[in-house]
Design a protein around this motif. Sequence first.
Motif, PDB file in Angstrom:
ATOM      1  N   MET A 230      12.626 -12.663  -0.254  1.00 25.94           N
ATOM      2  CA  MET A 230      11.497 -13.038  -1.108  1.00 25.94           C
ATOM      3  C   MET A 230      11.985 -13.722  -2.375  1.00 25.94           C
ATOM      4  N   ASN A 231      12.990 -13.139  -3.038  1.00 27.65           N
ATOM      5  CA  ASN A 231      13.492 -13.725  -4.277  1.00 27.65           C
ATOM      6  C   ASN A 231      14.221 -15.040  -4.038  1.00 27.65           C
ATOM      7  N   ALA A 232      14.816 -15.162  -2.852  1.00 31.20           N
ATOM      8  CA  ALA A 232      15.502 -16.418  -2.540  1.00 31.20           C
ATOM      9  C   ALA A 232      14.503 -17.529  -2.222  1.00 31.20           C
ATOM     10  N   GLU A 233      13.447 -17.195  -1.491  1.00 28.16           N
ATOM     11  CA  GLU A 233      12.493 -18.209  -1.057  1.00 28.16           C
ATOM     12  C   GLU A 233      11.456 -18.546  -2.126  1.00 28.16           C
ATOM     13  N   PHE A 234      11.082 -17.568  -2.941  1.00 27.11           N
ATOM     14  CA  PHE A 234       9.974 -17.767  -3.877  1.00 27.11           C
ATOM     15  C   PHE A 234      10.406 -17.551  -5.322  1.00 27.11           C
ATOM     16  N   ASP A 235      11.635 -17.902  -5.635  1.00 22.36           N
ATOM     17  CA  ASP A 235      12.150 -17.714  -6.987  1.00 22.36           C
ATOM     18  C   ASP A 235      11.237 -18.412  -8.004  1.00 22.36           C
ATOM     19  N   GLY A 236      10.777 -17.629  -8.982  1.00 21.44           N
ATOM     20  CA  GLY A 236       9.898 -18.171 -10.011  1.00 21.44           C
ATOM     21  C   GLY A 236       8.440 -18.240  -9.610  1.00 21.44           C
ATOM     22  N   GLY A 237       8.112 -17.882  -8.383  1.00 21.45           N
ATOM     23  CA  GLY A 237       6.733 -17.954  -7.906  1.00 21.45           C
ATOM     24  C   GLY A 237       6.022 -16.612  -7.969  1.00 21.45           C
ATOM     25  N   LEU A 238       4.732 -16.636  -7.667  1.00 21.09           N
ATOM     26  CA  LEU A 238       3.915 -15.428  -7.614  1.00 21.09           C
ATOM     27  C   LEU A 238       3.739 -15.040  -6.155  1.00 21.09           C
ATOM     28  N   VAL A 239       4.168 -13.845  -5.798  1.00 21.69           N
ATOM     29  CA  VAL A 239       4.188 -13.400  -4.407  1.00 21.69           C
ATOM     30  C   VAL A 239       3.324 -12.147  -4.248  1.00 21.69           C
ATOM     31  N   ALA A 240       2.512 -12.142  -3.203  1.00 20.61           N
ATOM     32  CA  ALA A 240       1.704 -10.966  -2.878  1.00 20.61           C
ATOM     33  C   ALA A 240       2.455 -10.139  -1.839  1.00 20.61           C
ATOM     34  N   VAL A 241       2.879  -8.951  -2.226  1.00 21.26           N
ATOM     35  CA  VAL A 241       3.633  -8.059  -1.350  1.00 21.26           C
ATOM     36  C   VAL A 241       2.745  -6.881  -0.987  1.00 21.26           C
ATOM     37  N   ASP A 242       2.530  -6.661   0.312  1.00 18.12           N
ATOM     38  CA  ASP A 242       1.621  -5.603   0.733  1.00 18.12           C
ATOM     39  C   ASP A 242       2.091  -4.938   2.013  1.00 18.12           C
ATOM     40  N   ASP A 243       1.803  -3.648   2.119  1.00 12.13           N
ATOM     41  CA  ASP A 243       1.912  -2.958   3.398  1.00 12.13           C
ATOM     42  C   ASP A 243       0.795  -3.468   4.283  1.00 12.13           C
ATOM     43  N   PHE A 244       1.107  -3.851   5.504  1.00 10.11           N
ATOM     44  CA  PHE A 244       0.129  -4.514   6.363  1.00 10.11           C
ATOM     45  C   PHE A 244      -1.081  -3.620   6.639  1.00 10.11           C
ATOM     46  N   GLY A 245      -0.834  -2.359   6.929  1.00  9.26           N
ATOM     47  CA  GLY A 245      -1.946  -1.447   7.208  1.00  9.26           C
ATOM     48  C   GLY A 245      -2.862  -1.280   6.005  1.00  9.26           C
ATOM     49  N   ALA A 246      -2.275  -1.181   4.825  1.00 13.19           N
ATOM     50  CA  ALA A 246      -3.079  -1.052   3.611  1.00 13.19           C
ATOM     51  C   ALA A 246      -3.886  -2.317   3.349  1.00 13.19           C
ATOM     52  N   LEU A 247      -3.299  -3.464   3.652  1.00 12.25           N
ATOM     53  CA  LEU A 247      -4.006  -4.729   3.461  1.00 12.25           C
ATOM     54  C   LEU A 247      -5.224  -4.805   4.375  1.00 12.25           C
ATOM     55  N   LEU A 248      -5.066  -4.402   5.644  1.00 14.69           N
ATOM     56  CA  LEU A 248      -6.197  -4.436   6.564  1.00 14.69           C
ATOM     57  C   LEU A 248      -7.334  -3.557   6.063  1.00 14.69           C
ATOM     58  N   LYS A 249      -7.015  -2.391   5.541  1.00 18.28           N
ATOM     59  CA  LYS A 249      -8.054  -1.501   5.002  1.00 18.28           C
ATOM     60  C   LYS A 249      -8.729  -2.132   3.793  1.00 18.28           C
ATOM     61  N   HIS A 250      -7.943  -2.800   2.957  1.00 15.31           N
ATOM     62  CA  HIS A 250      -8.504  -3.412   1.751  1.00 15.31           C
ATOM     63  C   HIS A 250      -9.462  -4.546   2.105  1.00 15.31           C
ATOM     64  N   LEU A 251      -9.143  -5.315   3.142  1.00 16.94           N
ATOM     65  CA  LEU A 251      -9.998  -6.431   3.522  1.00 16.94           C
ATOM     66  C   LEU A 251     -11.402  -5.972   3.906  1.00 16.94           C
ATOM     67  N   ALA A 252     -11.519  -4.746   4.405  1.00 18.81           N
ATOM     68  CA  ALA A 252     -12.835  -4.222   4.783  1.00 18.81           C
ATOM     69  C   ALA A 252     -13.749  -4.070   3.579  1.00 18.81           C
ATOM     70  N   GLY A 253     -13.172  -3.978   2.384  1.00 18.60           N
ATOM     71  CA  GLY A 253     -13.970  -3.804   1.172  1.00 18.60           C
ATOM     72  C   GLY A 253     -14.151  -5.076   0.375  1.00 18.60           C
ATOM     73  N   VAL A 254     -13.661  -6.203   0.878  1.00 23.64           N
ATOM     74  CA  VAL A 254     -13.802  -7.494   0.196  1.00 23.64           C
ATOM     75  C   VAL A 254     -14.559  -8.429   1.113  1.00 23.64           C
ATOM     76  N   HIS A 255     -15.686  -8.969   0.649  1.00 24.17           N
ATOM     77  CA  HIS A 255     -16.466  -9.858   1.514  1.00 24.17           C
ATOM     78  C   HIS A 255     -15.641 -11.089   1.858  1.00 24.17           C
ATOM     79  N   PRO A 256     -15.637 -11.507   3.129  1.00 18.65           N
ATOM     80  CA  PRO A 256     -14.824 -12.669   3.522  1.00 18.65           C
ATOM     81  C   PRO A 256     -15.102 -13.933   2.716  1.00 18.65           C
ATOM     82  N   SER A 257     -16.277 -14.063   2.148  1.00 24.80           N
ATOM     83  CA  SER A 257     -16.571 -15.232   1.319  1.00 24.80           C
ATOM     84  C   SER A 257     -15.695 -15.266   0.076  1.00 24.80           C
ATOM     85  N   ARG A 258     -15.026 -14.136  -0.243  1.00 24.96           N
ATOM     86  CA  ARG A 258     -14.181 -14.059  -1.430  1.00 24.96           C
ATOM     87  C   ARG A 258     -12.688 -14.157  -1.113  1.00 24.96           C
ATOM     88  N   TYR A 259     -12.344 -14.357   0.154  1.00 23.43           N
ATOM     89  CA  TYR A 259     -10.922 -14.389   0.517  1.00 23.43           C
ATOM     90  C   TYR A 259     -10.206 -15.571  -0.119  1.00 23.43           C
TER      91      TYR A 259
END
Length: 344
Positions: A230-259
């Motif tokens: 991550m640090n090699a590929e995105f040095d100086g950038g903003l990176v979203a790091v997430d556990d995949f299972g937690a991300l799937l649960k979070h998406l259920a609470g965010v309307h797709p129009s806001r993705y």
Amino acid sequence: MATVEHLTTRTPRVSVEELLTGLRPSARFGEVSFSSYRPDPSQPTQAAAVKELEAFGDGIGASAGGLLSRLFGSKPATRAGIYLDGGFGVGKTHLLASLWHAAPGPKAFGTFVEYTNLVGALSFRKTVDALSSYKLVCIDEFELDDPGDTVLMSRLMRELADAGVKLAATSNTLPGSLGEGRFAAVDFQREIQVLADQFDVVRIDGEDYRHRGLPAAPAPLENHELDARMNAEFDGGLVAVDDFGALLKHLAGVHPSRYRQLIDGIDGVVWKDVHTIESQATALRFVVLADRLYDRDVPILASGVPFDRLFTEEMMGGGYMKKYFRAVSRLTALAREGQTHEPS
């Protein structure tokens, strides 16, 4: 070093104005034009489609008359919409975006799913009110996946056409065949026919990229490799790091129009422990996220299973298979970009 955030902590609030402003071509098609489209000389329908779209565009913004002229005046010689029918990879989205760029505003450009999500976020009546003053509404990747969408989009297209809005759509399914293989389309033939009646169909022939199969997904990384990569590929950038299972649960609470706003400003994503998605509802939400990431050209680093195992075999052979194949193809391209710098 990369700056780390988590999509699971983001809960964007989006105004009506922001939702409507977001209905425009993605950066991939931000500067395309009819002149930048390169028709295949062996496929004459491609050059013919350019001419038909240019002619259609010339009529956008011409006086459509008010309510009285629509009630008592003569009917237009052509239908309210133009519909590009063809396989994957023949440039339909390029041409649709070119039409949008050439047309006067106000105008909207979005995928079929984005319009159904817009209705979900605003309500049907508010969506009609918001779009009725537009000169052009472009619908990319038009497809009906369930009876509810059939009735919804039939009403929306009819009311927009009645309001004088020009419509343009792309799909790889003829309007009269929408919904086939997904539900009892015969039971909704009236709504499907209403949709078909809004459009003049323009066929674009060419090689259908579906027959090439999916590209091989890159081997996933190990969890212990992610931080260094991550640090090699995105040095100086903003990176979203997430556990995949937690991300799937979070998406259920965010309307797709806001993705779109959910990933705003993100330069790369890192997913830990990607696994096969078993729930259809979860899978369909994730397809929307994949589309928004692809729109923004956001590279991916991931551990867990490869993306060609992201959906179950039943899903990949079911009624939503086109959506899932598209998502796997796009995520694979973004993973290749993240790991091997191959352009997506």
